[in-house]
Design a protein around this motif. Sequence first.
Motif, short mmCIF file in Angstrom:
data_model
loop_
_atom_site.label_atom_id
_atom_site.label_comp_id
_atom_site.label_asym_id
_atom_site.label_seq_id
_atom_site.Cartn_x
_atom_site.Cartn_y
_atom_site.Cartn_z
N SER A 139 0.83 -1.21 0.00
CA SER A 139 0.00 0.00 0.00
C SER A 139 0.87 1.26 0.00
N ASP A 140 2.02 1.21 0.69
CA ASP A 140 2.94 2.35 0.66
C ASP A 140 3.48 2.56 -0.76
N PHE A 141 3.90 1.44 -1.37
CA PHE A 141 4.42 1.54 -2.73
C PHE A 141 3.35 2.02 -3.70
N ALA A 142 2.11 1.51 -3.52
CA ALA A 142 1.01 1.92 -4.40
C ALA A 142 0.71 3.40 -4.24
N ALA A 143 0.82 3.91 -3.00
CA ALA A 143 0.57 5.34 -2.77
C ALA A 143 1.57 6.20 -3.53
N VAL A 144 2.85 5.80 -3.48
CA VAL A 144 3.88 6.53 -4.22
C VAL A 144 3.66 6.38 -5.72
N GLY A 145 3.38 5.16 -6.15
CA GLY A 145 3.18 4.90 -7.57
C GLY A 145 2.00 5.65 -8.14
N ASP A 146 0.87 5.61 -7.45
CA ASP A 146 -0.33 6.28 -7.96
C ASP A 146 -0.18 7.80 -7.97
N THR A 147 0.68 8.32 -7.10
CA THR A 147 0.86 9.77 -7.01
C THR A 147 1.81 10.30 -8.06
N PHE A 148 2.93 9.60 -8.28
CA PHE A 148 3.98 10.15 -9.14
C PHE A 148 4.39 9.28 -10.34
N ILE A 149 4.05 8.00 -10.32
CA ILE A 149 4.57 7.12 -11.38
C ILE A 149 3.45 6.71 -12.33
N TRP A 150 2.62 5.77 -11.87
CA TRP A 150 1.55 5.27 -12.74
C TRP A 150 0.24 5.92 -12.32
N ARG A 151 0.03 7.12 -12.81
CA ARG A 151 -1.15 7.90 -12.43
C ARG A 151 -2.32 7.56 -13.35
#
Length: 575
Positions: free
Chosen positions: A203-215
């Motif tokens: 969930s931490d990784f998904a939060a970073v990913g959804d915010t800056f990587i795979w939006r």
Amino acid sequence: MSEVQEFENQPVAANKLEPARHFAASYAGEHVAGTEFVIGALFVSLGVSTYDVIVGLMLGNILAVLTWAFITAPIAVRTRLTLYAYLEKVAGPGVVKIYSIINGFLFVIIAGAMITVSASAVRIPFGIPPQVTWYPNSMSFVFVAVVVGIVISYVAISGFKKVAQFAAVCAPWMILMFFIGGIAALPMLIAATDGVSSITSFSDFAAVGDTFIWREQDNGIGIWHVAAFAWVCNVPMHGAMSDMTILRFAKKSSYGLFSALGMFIGHYMAWICAGIMGAAAAMLLNTTVSQLDAGEVAYQALGWAGILAVIIAGWTTSNPTIYRAGLAFQSINPKWDRIKVTIVVGVFTTIIACFPFAFAQMLDFLGIMGLAIAPIGAILFAEHWLLNKVGMTPYWNSYKGNNINMPALVAWLGSLVFAYLLNTVADVHLFFLLLPTWIVATVGYMVMARMAGAKEDFTAQAAQEVAAYEARVAEEKAFFSHSEQIDKATAKDIAKNPLITLAKVVAIGSLVSCCGLAIWVYSAGPGVLGQFQQWLVLPTILYFISGTYWFTKKESAETDETEYYSQQPEVESRG
């Protein structure tokens, strides 16, 4: 691996079969290349969520591995033929010529894109702007692309074996560069994500990913598009059977499972890490990932080691691809000189490299490439697995002496027309066209083959085919035990050489040091990224010096041992 891309018409001999480790190294090395920098970054701009990428890539890569293992590898091991030789046997010389032209052209496009990737790294020290449109906007870049193309084409002309050996040295370091590049770039994204101080769960990784990587964007692209692309992007190799050329050297069809190393290292880990590096580079430069090329992405994460990584990644992909393209065109007329054909291919490839359209449209191009030749794989699948189950005879066209297998040609072209109609009339996405196209080609070929004479009586010819196969299997079984003795003797000789052992220790230690630097920058945060990039150069240099020596001497010892034992009378008696 041996020079396995030659256009040969005879099954591989028992003494040419290769051990499992060669296939493991081949797949792990070939699928960690320049395309991974391109595709990984393009997924960032695709508009899918982190969950879609993580799970979709897993599903698609599993399908790819299963296709290699249970469709391509069994046919390759059963026939021991190249794709070109097998297709000629099934569909006739006329169809092979048509296929070779299309296949060669597609390989030229890919090789050109990979020269563009290498040039995108070479341009950085000279301050040349990124090339992110379909046409060049800098004559300096054109000059760099031409120089890189000349060098790469020259090596391809020199032969595939040296290229493959150097790629094998590069593979462990290349794999590591993707991994530690993602690790080094991640702290920058973590620091900018509200509510996340470190990655302790998905969930931490998904939060970073959804915010800056795979939006995620509301564009109709989702998990199944990602899964379909991961499957179809390598269709030319598995679904269209091009890797018969490699897997015909496998002792067992189960060696097709080694494709998992390429898929889950190159097309899973590397794509995800390239996406992380792309997002971090865009943040650092205050731009979007669509405005960055592979060289800039790797440089921002890894510094000068990143430039080297991109150059090598493009080089190790484009070299064998140019070589394969040359062989594809040479197969049109085997009397043509391979070197001259490859020179012509290199010229056209270099021209294409100056126009980064393939680089910019890699996802769509790979989908189109896979779709264009996938029906050939369906026809070969039907010929190998299905005809004899419904009362027809495999190789019936060859037994009848036809130059062109008309059912095969019509099934191929007709299925592509069907795919075009699905895409334009029914608005089916490009990535979803493979399966229905494959089914139409398979069914269409079987129906037309039955009408064209595949049910005729070819008992005598089929019996000869079975007898030849059984004799070859007996020869292979007799040789396998002897080859195991050679492997053991080689391993003992290598273990006795202190310089080879030292080089091995230094090479492995250098890779471990790279991992240690990645852990350090992740723990210390983005403030030490510059120091990390400077220090990364040292173990990189040590690895290439020691790794090249280790691999070269190891290969030399294996070759000497094999040649020695191959001269013994007992080996000669076994064929």
